[in-house]
Design a protein around this motif. Structure first.
Motif, PDB file in Angstrom:
ATOM      1  N   ILE A 239     -36.193  84.431 -23.418  1.00  0.00           N
ATOM      2  CA  ILE A 239     -35.319  83.259 -23.325  1.00  0.00           C
ATOM      3  C   ILE A 239     -36.180  82.029 -23.041  1.00  0.00           C
ATOM      4  CG2 ILE A 239     -33.514  82.144 -21.943  1.00  0.00           C
ATOM      5  CD1 ILE A 239     -32.171  84.804 -21.707  1.00  0.00           C
TER       6      ILE A 239
ATOM      7  N   THR B 206     -36.260  78.107 -22.013  1.00  0.00           N
ATOM      8  CA  THR B 206     -35.452  77.061 -21.395  1.00  0.00           C
ATOM      9  C   THR B 206     -36.157  75.718 -21.556  1.00  0.00           C
ATOM     10  OG1 THR B 206     -34.717  78.661 -19.773  1.00  0.00           O
ATOM     11  CG2 THR B 206     -34.296  76.352 -19.263  1.00  0.00           C
ATOM     12  N   PHE B 207     -35.450  74.773 -22.154  1.00  0.00           N
ATOM     13  CA  PHE B 207     -35.968  73.419 -22.290  1.00  0.00           C
ATOM     14  C   PHE B 207     -35.362  72.620 -21.153  1.00  0.00           C
ATOM     15  CE2 PHE B 207     -35.892  75.546 -26.326  1.00  0.00           C
ATOM     16  CZ  PHE B 207     -37.164  75.323 -26.807  1.00  0.00           C
ATOM     17  N   GLU B 208     -36.144  72.417 -20.091  1.00  0.00           N
ATOM     18  CA  GLU B 208     -35.590  71.968 -18.822  1.00  0.00           C
ATOM     19  C   GLU B 208     -34.880  70.623 -18.911  1.00  0.00           C
ATOM     20  OE1 GLU B 208     -36.374  73.029 -15.361  1.00  0.00           O
ATOM     21  OE2 GLU B 208     -37.212  74.983 -15.900  1.00  0.00           O
ATOM     22  N   LYS B 209     -35.592  69.605 -19.396  1.00  0.00           N
ATOM     23  CA  LYS B 209     -34.999  68.268 -19.364  1.00  0.00           C
ATOM     24  C   LYS B 209     -33.843  68.151 -20.346  1.00  0.00           C
ATOM     25  CE  LYS B 209     -39.128  65.812 -17.894  1.00  0.00           C
ATOM     26  NZ  LYS B 209     -40.387  65.461 -18.544  1.00  0.00           N
ATOM     27  N   SER B 210     -33.928  68.862 -21.437  1.00  0.00           N
ATOM     28  CA  SER B 210     -32.877  68.782 -22.450  1.00  0.00           C
ATOM     29  C   SER B 210     -31.689  69.656 -22.099  1.00  0.00           C
ATOM     30  CB  SER B 210     -33.416  69.213 -23.807  1.00  0.00           C
ATOM     31  OG  SER B 210     -34.608  68.565 -24.082  1.00  0.00           O
ATOM     32  N   ASP B 211     -31.864  70.504 -21.055  1.00  0.00           N
ATOM     33  CA  ASP B 211     -30.767  71.335 -20.611  1.00  0.00           C
ATOM     34  C   ASP B 211     -30.298  72.278 -21.724  1.00  0.00           C
ATOM     35  OD1 ASP B 211     -29.261  72.036 -18.478  1.00  0.00           O
ATOM     36  OD2 ASP B 211     -27.591  70.708 -18.938  1.00  0.00           O
ATOM     37  N   LYS B 212     -31.259  72.923 -22.368  1.00  0.00           N
ATOM     38  CA  LYS B 212     -30.910  73.833 -23.460  1.00  0.00           C
ATOM     39  C   LYS B 212     -31.624  75.172 -23.232  1.00  0.00           C
ATOM     40  CE  LYS B 212     -28.552  71.126 -26.312  1.00  0.00           C
ATOM     41  NZ  LYS B 212     -28.945  69.773 -26.297  1.00  0.00           N
ATOM     42  N   GLU B 213     -31.002  76.224 -23.698  1.00  0.00           N
ATOM     43  CA  GLU B 213     -31.593  77.555 -23.595  1.00  0.00           C
ATOM     44  C   GLU B 213     -31.389  78.310 -24.888  1.00  0.00           C
ATOM     45  OE1 GLU B 213     -31.281  79.110 -18.998  1.00  0.00           O
ATOM     46  OE2 GLU B 213     -30.091  80.069 -20.539  1.00  0.00           O
ATOM     47  N   VAL B 214     -32.409  79.029 -25.331  1.00  0.00           N
ATOM     48  CA  VAL B 214     -32.220  79.907 -26.489  1.00  0.00           C
ATOM     49  C   VAL B 214     -32.960  81.207 -26.269  1.00  0.00           C
ATOM     50  CG1 VAL B 214     -31.856  78.333 -28.407  1.00  0.00           C
ATOM     51  CG2 VAL B 214     -34.169  78.791 -27.656  1.00  0.00           C
TER      52      VAL B 214
ATOM     53  N   GLY C 144     -31.462  71.851 -31.043  1.00  0.00           N
ATOM     54  CA  GLY C 144     -31.146  70.426 -30.912  1.00  0.00           C
ATOM     55  C   GLY C 144     -32.047  69.643 -29.969  1.00  0.00           C
ATOM     56  N   VAL C 145     -33.151  70.245 -29.513  1.00  0.00           N
ATOM     57  CA  VAL C 145     -34.086  69.501 -28.677  1.00  0.00           C
ATOM     58  C   VAL C 145     -34.941  68.625 -29.595  1.00  0.00           C
ATOM     59  CG1 VAL C 145     -35.976  69.693 -27.026  1.00  0.00           C
ATOM     60  CG2 VAL C 145     -34.150  71.394 -27.027  1.00  0.00           C
TER      61      VAL C 145
ATOM     62  N   HIS D 214     -40.257  78.530 -19.565  1.00  0.00           N
ATOM     63  CA  HIS D 214     -39.614  77.249 -19.241  1.00  0.00           C
ATOM     64  C   HIS D 214     -40.549  76.129 -19.670  1.00  0.00           C
ATOM     65  CE1 HIS D 214     -36.241  78.457 -16.349  1.00  0.00           C
ATOM     66  NE2 HIS D 214     -36.687  79.553 -16.920  1.00  0.00           N
TER      67      HIS D 214
ATOM     68  N   LYS E  85     -25.158  75.077 -16.143  1.00  0.00           N
ATOM     69  CA  LYS E  85     -25.235  74.101 -17.215  1.00  0.00           C
ATOM     70  C   LYS E  85     -23.883  73.553 -17.569  1.00  0.00           C
ATOM     71  CE  LYS E  85     -27.089  74.949 -20.746  1.00  0.00           C
ATOM     72  NZ  LYS E  85     -27.976  74.486 -21.773  1.00  0.00           N
TER      73      LYS E  85
ATOM     74  N   SER F 182     -31.392  82.405 -31.193  1.00  0.00           N
ATOM     75  CA  SER F 182     -29.959  82.410 -30.963  1.00  0.00           C
ATOM     76  C   SER F 182     -29.674  81.808 -29.605  1.00  0.00           C
ATOM     77  CB  SER F 182     -29.443  83.830 -31.034  1.00  0.00           C
ATOM     78  OG  SER F 182     -29.958  84.575 -29.967  1.00  0.00           O
TER      79      SER F 182
ATOM     80  N   ARG G 101     -30.736  79.543 -14.701  1.00  0.00           N
ATOM     81  CA  ARG G 101     -29.945  78.313 -14.722  1.00  0.00           C
ATOM     82  C   ARG G 101     -28.521  78.551 -15.203  1.00  0.00           C
ATOM     83  NH1 ARG G 101     -32.507  73.438 -15.893  1.00  0.00           N
ATOM     84  NH2 ARG G 101     -31.337  73.351 -17.821  1.00  0.00           N
TER      85      ARG G 101
ATOM     86  N   ASP H  93     -26.531  66.316 -30.407  1.00  0.00           N
ATOM     87  CA  ASP H  93     -27.935  66.719 -30.271  1.00  0.00           C
ATOM     88  C   ASP H  93     -28.422  67.520 -31.471  1.00  0.00           C
ATOM     89  OD1 ASP H  93     -27.922  65.505 -27.839  1.00  0.00           O
ATOM     90  OD2 ASP H  93     -28.362  67.291 -26.656  1.00  0.00           O
ATOM     91  N   TRP H  94     -27.500  68.256 -32.092  1.00  0.00           N
ATOM     92  CA  TRP H  94     -27.888  69.109 -33.220  1.00  0.00           C
ATOM     93  C   TRP H  94     -28.494  68.305 -34.375  1.00  0.00           C
ATOM     94  CZ3 TRP H  94     -25.316  67.996 -37.803  1.00  0.00           C
ATOM     95  CH2 TRP H  94     -24.168  67.208 -37.679  1.00  0.00           C
TER      96      TRP H  94
ATOM     97  N   THR I   7     -30.533  63.109 -24.379  1.00  0.00           N
ATOM     98  CA  THR I   7     -31.665  62.853 -23.482  1.00  0.00           C
ATOM     99  C   THR I   7     -32.161  61.411 -23.559  1.00  0.00           C
ATOM    100  OG1 THR I   7     -33.150  63.680 -25.191  1.00  0.00           O
ATOM    101  CG2 THR I   7     -32.501  65.217 -23.472  1.00  0.00           C
TER     102      THR I   7
END
Lengths: 367, 435
Positions: free
Chosen positions: A286, A288-296, A312-313, A364, B7, B22, B41, B147-148, B157
């Motif tokens: 997994i 985690t893109f911390e500042k962008s608040d995204k996880e994949v 989308g980062v 991260h 989040k 994914s 998180r 964002d996408w 951001t």
């Protein structure tokens, strides 16, 4: 320009939190403080699959040197995609790229670009440029690898009486050979340019009178025979090569082995793709893109750059092959795997080349 | 109950993507084997089961039905994501263009506002521009709905909005806190909590008699209320937020206040004074801000306070599954019915139910989601609260008035539709400031 700067500061008092350029963009699509843009001025179909796209860049663009490349951003179905392309126009002219429809982004660019479209740009980069002092040159190209070399030829040949350039270009057929007619015309007009076309497909070799090879086959770089036949004095020339990876690998080997000075191969090459170690992908994890608040969750063979873009980062990126280091992002925690070597590494705070590193467990990133 | 601050936008099911990545879902437990120092998180929603107490309006559903509902909503979300594309990108760019054109035209017209028609026209244009900027653009961009596109000009951001509170501060209190703890008593803290009483469960204090007065003052100065709320003074008092963090936030809000006030109350009137319209331009910008504030306040109060929008206790989120999480969002939100223009001017918060279930889907697609959402609510026997704006605003205000008075003993019945069953809790703060 201090007056303009002062004026801009005053105007920004009225436009905050936006910049004056955000409003100017209502009338001038190139105005921006954040993103360098260019507007497409001309679209030329070169071959069935290749298109030259000329554009006028906005403020902030640096004039390119012949042979350099630039990152080009284009929107495909609403999503920004970035790729690097060699600039094919002569130095001193408005920039142009020549795109061959291979892969998803290049295909969209080559087929769908229209005059008036806006492209997103990064400034030209690269060391694949002409030598400072004039000397005899040999250009060895295959397929779309001709693009940066074309910029060099267009820059050098018409302007320098003392130019001495031999171009060996391998293509499937005359129809698929980029800049075919223009090259023949230039060679006709300027004694400083010799063009040797080599065709790999049946039909190509016999149909065109300009084919150097009578037998359609691949240019053989495992020994010097083909090279000698087309350019006997190749050892005395500064050589430039651009094309597919195996073509460049063969050329490098040849020059290392049989070049003028084996220890110091007189060959400059430009690669278009990273050399990745096959099967280096591990278990992934997994990200985690911390500042962008995204996880994949990502597989072990997906570069972190692609993973970020997919969710989308806004990832910084450059050559996408581990050379330019424009994609560096600090690691907050976790381990990454270098897809070129298979090495697993990762210290807190280490700057990661996201284009050639994949997750090795949870990662991260500070973006 | 979930122990982690998590989040904003739940991104439910794995989103298929060409590169083999994914998106994870919030319901997915974060791997426990993360190396030390990496904090998970995501909230940990239960994979199966039920909350300790399912909200009254959904108590007729079995665990299997709730799980099925979760799957249906995930599928709905995936369908929208799979069809996001050039048309949506063109939509947001069109709105941004229109908004900037209106903004510049409004300010330019105010330059000549010593003529009354110019004052009215300029103020009207600027008001609409500010409303669009805050609602359909700012709020939704900051949710990451666009964002996408990977366009740094329209990205959560990088976006800063025409509102006193800095985008970063608002993203924390709104995206992280409000959207996660929607309408959970004690978790979803309200902008007016210390001053307003907005639920039966909130204990009555004598100053609550001022409820209507406070709300009437809050409305035209809403952006200032939000700015103060975003400082999280309560959390500082309770020691949950450090003094250093408060100092940092005060600095950033201070800078924003100076810039915003300079633009509307100094620079614009100063420019207009060249044309002899300085004073009128000041009236214009002040009025435009007030109109935007009253409008935003009204729309937001319609989101969670009309009759039919429930509040929840912590017992009701203990053991919450993905389906239950969706149900809470549905029960805790209320829509506004109306024309396309109404949806645009509310920033599509008229689709509050859809927005709360899927906070990061592009706003222009909520109308399409709403059709399916109504159908799902019908099939599962869940209420779908909606109504015209005057009725929703009326009900929210009625609540402000009603709750100004101490509760009558007979009204504490747990079956009252709009109040959740009470548990023996200490007094807790209440409900959504949420856009």
């Amino acid at each position: 320009m201090p007056q303009i700067r002062a004026l801009r500061r005053v105007a920004s008092l009225l436009t905050t939190p936006l910049a004056p350029e955000d409003f100017i963009r209502l009338v001038n699509p190139l105005a921006s403080t954040r993103q360098l843009r260019g507007i497409v001025t001309k679209v030329t179909r070169e071959t069935a699959d290749s298109t030259t796209i000329a554009f006028r860049p906005g403020k902030g663009w640096n004039a390119h040197a012949a042979g350099q490349w630039a990152r080009i951003g284009v929107e495909i179905n609403g999503v920004r995609q970035w790729r690097s392309y060699s600039l094919s126009a002569a130095a001193g002219h408005d920039p142009a790229i020549t795109v061959t429809a291979i892969g998803f982004v290049s295909t969209a660019l080559a087929r769908d670009t229209k005059v008036g479209d806006v492209l997103f740009l990064d400034t030209p980069q690269g060391d694949f440029v002409l030598p400072v002092h004039p000397r005899p040159l040999l250009m060895l190209t295959a397929g779309s690898g001709l693009t940066p070399v074309m910029s060099m030829i267009r820059t050098l040949v018409p302007r320098r009486q003392d130019a001495d350039v031999v171009l060996i270009h391998s293509a499937r057929s005359p129809e698929e050979a980029l800049f075919h007619d223009e090259l023949l015309e230039l060679a006709d007009q300027f004694p400083g340019l010799t063009v040797r076309h080599w065709y790999t497909r049946a039909g190509g070799a016999k149909a065109g009178t300009d084919a150097f090879n009578r037998e359609p086959r691949r240019l053989n770089l495992t020994d010097t025979t083909d090279l000698e036949s087309m350019c006997p004095d190749w050892r005395d020339r500064a050589a430039y090569a651009c094309g597919p990876a195996e073509f460049l690998d063969a050329a490098s080997e040849l020059w290392e082995r049989d070049g003028d000075d084996a220890g110091h191969a007189n060959l400059t090459i430009e690669r278009f793709a990273a050399v990745l170690l096959p099967g280096t992908g591990g278990e992934g994890g997994i990200v985690t893109f911390e500042k962008s608040d995204k996880e994949v969750e990502v597989d072990g063979d997906v570069p972190l750059l692609d993973a970020g873009e997919d969710c989308g980062v806004v990832m910084p990126s450059g050559c996408r092959m581990g050379i330019c280091r424009s994609c560096l992002i600090p690691l907050v925690a976790g381990k990454v795997r270098d897809l070129r070597t298979g090495e697993v590494h990762g210290e807190e705070g280490e700057l990661i080349q996201t284009c050639v590193n994949a997750a090795a467990g949870p990662v991260h990133l500070d973006i | 109950m979930p122990t982690l601050v998590h989040k904003s936008a739940p991104s439910p099911t794995p989103v298929p993507s060409p590169a083999g990545t994914s998106a994870t879902q919030p319901g997915q437990p974060t791997p426990q084997n993360e190396p030390g120092g990496i904090r998970p998180r995501k909230p940990i929603l239960a994979a199966t089961g039920a909350p300790a107490l399912r909200p009254a309006a959904a108590r007729h559903l079995s665990d299997e039905q709730v799980a099925q509902l979760g799957v249906e909503l995930d599928t709905l979300r995936d369908a929208i994501i799979a069809t996001r594309g050039a048309k949506d990108a063109a939509y947001i760019r069109r709105v941004i263009r229109a908004q900037r054109t209106l903004e510049i035209a409004g300010r330019a017209t105010l330059m000549l506002s010593k003529k009354k028609t110019a004052l009215v026209a300029g103020t009207a244009m600027l008001s609409v521009a500010k409303i669009l900027e805050n609602m359909e653009i700012g709020h939704n961009v900051l949710h990451g709905q666009w964002d996408w596109m990977r366009d740094p000009d329209i990205h959560s951001t990088t976006w800063e909005w025409d509102f006193v509170t800095p985008a970063a501060a608002w993203k924390h209190t709104h995206n992280d806190l409000h959207h996660t703890w929607t309408n959970v008593l004690g978790k979803d803290k309200d902008v007016g909590y210390t001053t307003l009483r907005m639920a039966e469960d909130q204990p009555w204090k004598p100053h609550n008699i001022l409820n209507p007065v406070i709300n009437a003052v809050l409305a035209p100065f809403f952006e200032w209320g939000i700015a103060i709320y975003d400082l999280e003074l309560e959390a500082v008092k309770d020691g949950e937020k450090s003094k250093a963090d408060l100092k940092r936030d005060l600095k950033s809000v201070g800078r924003k206040v100076v810039r915003q006030a300079t633009k509307d109350y100094i620079a614009t009137p100063a420019a207009a004074s060249v044309f002899g319209s300085g004073k009128q331009a000041l009236i214009g910008t002040f009025t435009a801000n007030a109109i935007r504030n009253v409008w935003a306040h009204s729309v937001i109060f319609c989101g969670h306070f009309p009759d039919g929008a429930d509040v929840f206790t912590e017992a009701e989120i203990e053991g919450e599954t993905r389906g239950d999480w969706y149900i809470r969002q549905m029960l805790g939100s209320a829509n506004i019915s109306g024309s396309k223009t109404m949806h645009l001017m509310t920033g599509n918060l008229s689709h509050q139910i859809e927005h709360h279930c899927f906070p990061d889907l592009p706003s222009n697609r909520y109308a399409e989601v709403a059709v399916h959402m109504r159908d799902i609510c019908d099939r599962y026997g869940l209420p779908y609260t909606t109504g015209p704006i005057h009725r929703q605003v009326g009900q929210a205000w009625a609540k402000v008035f009603r709750l100004a008075l101490p509760p009558k003993k007979s009204r504490t019945s747990p079956t009252t539709p709009e109040s959740a069953p009470t548990t023996g809790r200490s007094p807790l703060p209440m409900v959504a400031s949420g856009l």
